[in-house]
Design a protein around this motif. Structure first.
Motif, PDB file in Angstrom:
ATOM      1  N   ALA A 178      -0.396   7.152 -13.331  1.00  0.00           N
ATOM      2  CA  ALA A 178      -0.886   6.043 -14.182  1.00  0.00           C
ATOM      3  C   ALA A 178      -0.376   4.681 -13.718  1.00  0.00           C
ATOM      4  N   LEU A 179       0.635   4.683 -12.839  1.00  0.00           N
ATOM      5  CA  LEU A 179       1.271   3.405 -12.495  1.00  0.00           C
ATOM      6  C   LEU A 179       0.836   2.830 -11.148  1.00  0.00           C
ATOM      7  N   GLY A 180       0.231   3.664 -10.313  1.00  0.00           N
ATOM      8  CA  GLY A 180      -0.028   3.265  -8.917  1.00  0.00           C
ATOM      9  C   GLY A 180      -0.929   2.063  -8.771  1.00  0.00           C
ATOM     10  N   THR A 181      -1.853   1.850  -9.708  1.00  0.00           N
ATOM     11  CA  THR A 181      -2.824   0.754  -9.531  1.00  0.00           C
ATOM     12  C   THR A 181      -2.599  -0.412 -10.509  1.00  0.00           C
ATOM     13  N   LEU A 182      -1.465  -0.425 -11.180  1.00  0.00           N
ATOM     14  CA  LEU A 182      -1.199  -1.535 -12.122  1.00  0.00           C
ATOM     15  C   LEU A 182      -1.163  -2.868 -11.382  1.00  0.00           C
ATOM     16  N   GLU A 183      -1.708  -3.893 -12.023  1.00  0.00           N
ATOM     17  CA  GLU A 183      -1.686  -5.212 -11.401  1.00  0.00           C
ATOM     18  C   GLU A 183      -0.237  -5.671 -11.243  1.00  0.00           C
ATOM     19  N   GLY A 184       0.072  -6.217 -10.083  1.00  0.00           N
ATOM     20  CA  GLY A 184       1.458  -6.644  -9.889  1.00  0.00           C
ATOM     21  C   GLY A 184       1.628  -7.478  -8.643  1.00  0.00           C
ATOM     22  N   GLN A 185       2.827  -7.985  -8.482  1.00  0.00           N
ATOM     23  CA  GLN A 185       3.145  -8.897  -7.373  1.00  0.00           C
ATOM     24  C   GLN A 185       4.181  -8.238  -6.470  1.00  0.00           C
ATOM     25  N   TRP A 186       3.905  -8.211  -5.179  1.00  0.00           N
ATOM     26  CA  TRP A 186       4.827  -7.655  -4.187  1.00  0.00           C
ATOM     27  C   TRP A 186       5.974  -8.645  -3.919  1.00  0.00           C
ATOM     28  N   ASP A 239       0.837  -1.216   0.000  1.00  0.00           N
ATOM     29  CA  ASP A 239       0.000   0.000   0.000  1.00  0.00           C
ATOM     30  C   ASP A 239       0.866   1.258   0.000  1.00  0.00           C
ATOM     31  N   LYS A 240       1.928   1.232   0.822  1.00  0.00           N
ATOM     32  CA  LYS A 240       2.798   2.419   0.905  1.00  0.00           C
ATOM     33  C   LYS A 240       3.482   2.687  -0.436  1.00  0.00           C
ATOM     34  N   ILE A 241       3.984   1.615  -1.066  1.00  0.00           N
ATOM     35  CA  ILE A 241       4.683   1.805  -2.351  1.00  0.00           C
ATOM     36  C   ILE A 241       3.697   2.335  -3.394  1.00  0.00           C
ATOM     37  N   ARG A 242       2.512   1.736  -3.460  1.00  0.00           N
ATOM     38  CA  ARG A 242       1.525   2.167  -4.466  1.00  0.00           C
ATOM     39  C   ARG A 242       1.118   3.631  -4.250  1.00  0.00           C
ATOM     40  N   GLY A 243       0.943   4.023  -2.968  1.00  0.00           N
ATOM     41  CA  GLY A 243       0.554   5.405  -2.661  1.00  0.00           C
ATOM     42  C   GLY A 243       1.614   6.391  -3.141  1.00  0.00           C
ATOM     43  N   ALA A 244       2.880   6.048  -2.874  1.00  0.00           N
ATOM     44  CA  ALA A 244       3.972   6.964  -3.226  1.00  0.00           C
ATOM     45  C   ALA A 244       4.146   7.032  -4.745  1.00  0.00           C
ATOM     46  N   ILE A 245       4.007   5.879  -5.414  1.00  0.00           N
ATOM     47  CA  ILE A 245       4.138   5.865  -6.879  1.00  0.00           C
ATOM     48  C   ILE A 245       2.993   6.680  -7.495  1.00  0.00           C
ATOM     49  N   ALA A 246       1.782   6.500  -6.971  1.00  0.00           N
ATOM     50  CA  ALA A 246       0.620   7.205  -7.534  1.00  0.00           C
ATOM     51  C   ALA A 246       0.804   8.722  -7.430  1.00  0.00           C
ATOM     52  N   HIS A 247       1.528   9.166  -6.397  1.00  0.00           N
ATOM     53  CA  HIS A 247       1.762  10.608  -6.222  1.00  0.00           C
ATOM     54  C   HIS A 247       2.636  11.170  -7.360  1.00  0.00           C
ATOM     55  N   TYR A 248       3.687  10.433  -7.720  1.00  0.00           N
ATOM     56  CA  TYR A 248       4.608  10.947  -8.745  1.00  0.00           C
ATOM     57  C   TYR A 248       4.237  10.486 -10.155  1.00  0.00           C
ATOM     58  N   LEU A 249       3.700   9.255 -10.252  1.00  0.00           N
ATOM     59  CA  LEU A 249       3.403   8.662 -11.569  1.00  0.00           C
ATOM     60  C   LEU A 249       1.987   8.081 -11.507  1.00  0.00           C
TER      61      LEU A 249
END
Ligand SMILES: Cc1cc2nc3c(=O)[nH]c(=O)nc-3n(C[C@H](O)[C@H](O)[C@H](O)COP(=O)(O)OP(=O)(O)OC[C@H]3O[C@@H](n4cnc5c(N)ncnc54)[C@H](O)[C@@H]3O)c2cc1C
Length: 384
Positions: free
Chosen positions: A316-324, A304-314
């Motif tokens: 379009a990328l914050g909610t892409l399907e992916g594996q932690w 959640d923390k990584i996605r939140g921070a990515i969504a702030h700067y980029l």
């Protein structure tokens, strides 16, 4: 079967060094506990920071490193997917770009300071509200997984052997190592080289050696291929991870590392992203200090923390399907790598603890292999 050299760990450091030793005519065994690889190398961005030299030695290593990386696909006869690309260090909207730039003035290649307009022109996925500009460095890039597979295939072509076994101990006779013990077998060689990244520390401790090699627990997300196009490698212009590493390796904190435990000693979140040629992305990264290599991590909170921070700067990328994923990454104290023979134990060497390994490892693997085969050169290990 006896060998000239046994290399422990087949991440970037072990794969490159095993290949260079085989090129020197050595009979080499490379031992890796997991050939499906979930190590620091395969979860990395694969960026080649050839701008990061700060003195004559590291500048020359950078120049040689980028030259080797550019030619490796041909040399290994395997496509490492090398390319030149721009690295953008994002500057948060409330920070003064000129002031941030001063943190990077020691490098032999100086970054270009880009306005918000120019940053978003170069990387249209950037959120213009989030930044006051970017620092642009020329950078190289490879697919990290392909790079180590390329090294390993070329190594085997030269007669090298790879075994998938967990090294549990080093075999000693008096004050010298004579081999390794794995969960299945024992193997013998006059030279043992530890390339086990974060796990060098415990292997060394088991033979009574303490070297200033430490590690972070790193967390990241790997996405599936997507049609969205990220043009640059994006990382934040923060020095927080280096400050955290300095703090947790201060002399006063030595007992922390001598008595490993699961407790969180520090955490840094650096929103970064790279797209590979197949369209998949690596989104990073949280770096945590816990002195136990197998300390548990809260995957959901971390993702959640990584996605939140990515969504702030980029966005379009914050909610892409992916594996932690979670892995451990070695680092050294006050030096960019720990390469050399262990003084107290004959026959034992270390090749680990790299900062910016994708630029330094290919060159140092050549030089260290030459040193081991001929005794020419100088590789002092830093002991404190
Ligand atoms: C998100 C992220 C991004 C990064 N981006 C970059 C970047 O852009 N550029 C850059 O230069 N660096 C980057 N790094 C750092 C870099 O990936 C690592 O420092 C580097 O790949 C480490 O290589 P290594 O061979 O030392 O360790 P590893 O790749 O971790 O390999 C060590 C190997 O040893 C094996 N091993 C350990 N113990 C044993 C044992 N007892 N028996 C047998 N095998 C054993 C492990 O299984 C592992 O395969 C990044 C790291 C992360 C996490």
């Amino acid at each position: 079967m006896n060998y000239d050299v046994i290399v422990v760990g087949a991440g970037l450091t072990g794969s490159a060094l095993a290949y260079e030793l085989a090129k020197k005519g050595q009979k080499v065994l490379l031992v890796e506990k997991n050939l499906n690889f979930s190590n620091g190398t395969v979860y990395s961005y694969g960026g080649i920071a050839y701008w990061c030299g700060t003195d004559d030695r590291t500048i020359s290593l950078c120049q040689e490193g980028i030259k080797i990386q550019r030619g490796l696909s041909d040399e290994l006869d395997y496509d490492t997917q090398y390319r030149d690309l721009d690295l953008l260090f994002t500057i948060p909207h409330d920070k003064n770009p000129e002031q941030v730039r001063t943190n990077y003035q020691n490098f032999w290649i100086q970054p270009e300071l880009l306005s918000v307009e120019d940053s978003c022109g170069l990387e249209p996925l950037l959120n213009r509200e989030a930044i006051s500009g970017c620092l642009r460095f020329p950078h190289g890039h490879v697919n990290p997984h392909k790079l180590i597979i390329g090294y390993q295939i070329a190594f085997k072509r030269l007669g090298g052997e790879i075994r998938e076994e967990l090294v549990v101990d080093l075999e000693k006779k008096g004050s010298r190592t004579v081999g390794i013990k794995t969960s299945k077998n024992s193997y013998f060689a006059p030279e043992i080289i530890l390339c086990a990244g974060a796990f060098c520390r415990s292997l060394l401790r088991d033979v009574g050696v303490s070297l200033p090699i430490y590690f972070t627990h790193a967390q990241l997300i790997k996405t599936k291929p997507t049609d969205i196009k990220l043009r640059c490698l994006i990382m934040p212009s923060t020095t927080a991870r280096f400050l955290m590493e300095e703090d947790v390796t201060a002399l006063a904190k030595d007992t922390l590392w001598e008595n490993p435990n699961d407790e969180l000693q520090g955490e840094v979140l650096e929103p970064g992203a790279i797209q590979f040629l197949d369209g998949s992305l690596c989104l990073g990264q949280i770096s945590q200090i816990r002195t136990n290599t197998s300390a548990p991590v809260d995957a959901r909170a971390s993702e959640d923390k990584i996605r939140g921070a990515i969504a702030h700067y980029l966005p379009a990328l914050g909610t892409l399907e992916g594996q932690w994923h979670n892995c451990q990454v070695a680092f050294s104290k006050n030096v960019p790598f720990q390469v050399g023979r262990v003084e107290q134990i004959e026959g034992l060497s270390v090749f680990s603890g790299f900062t910016s390994p994708f630029v330094f490892v290919p060159t140092l693997a050549q030089k260290f292999a030459h040193f081991l085969a001929t005794d020419e050169g100088d590789f002092p290990l830093k002991t404190s």
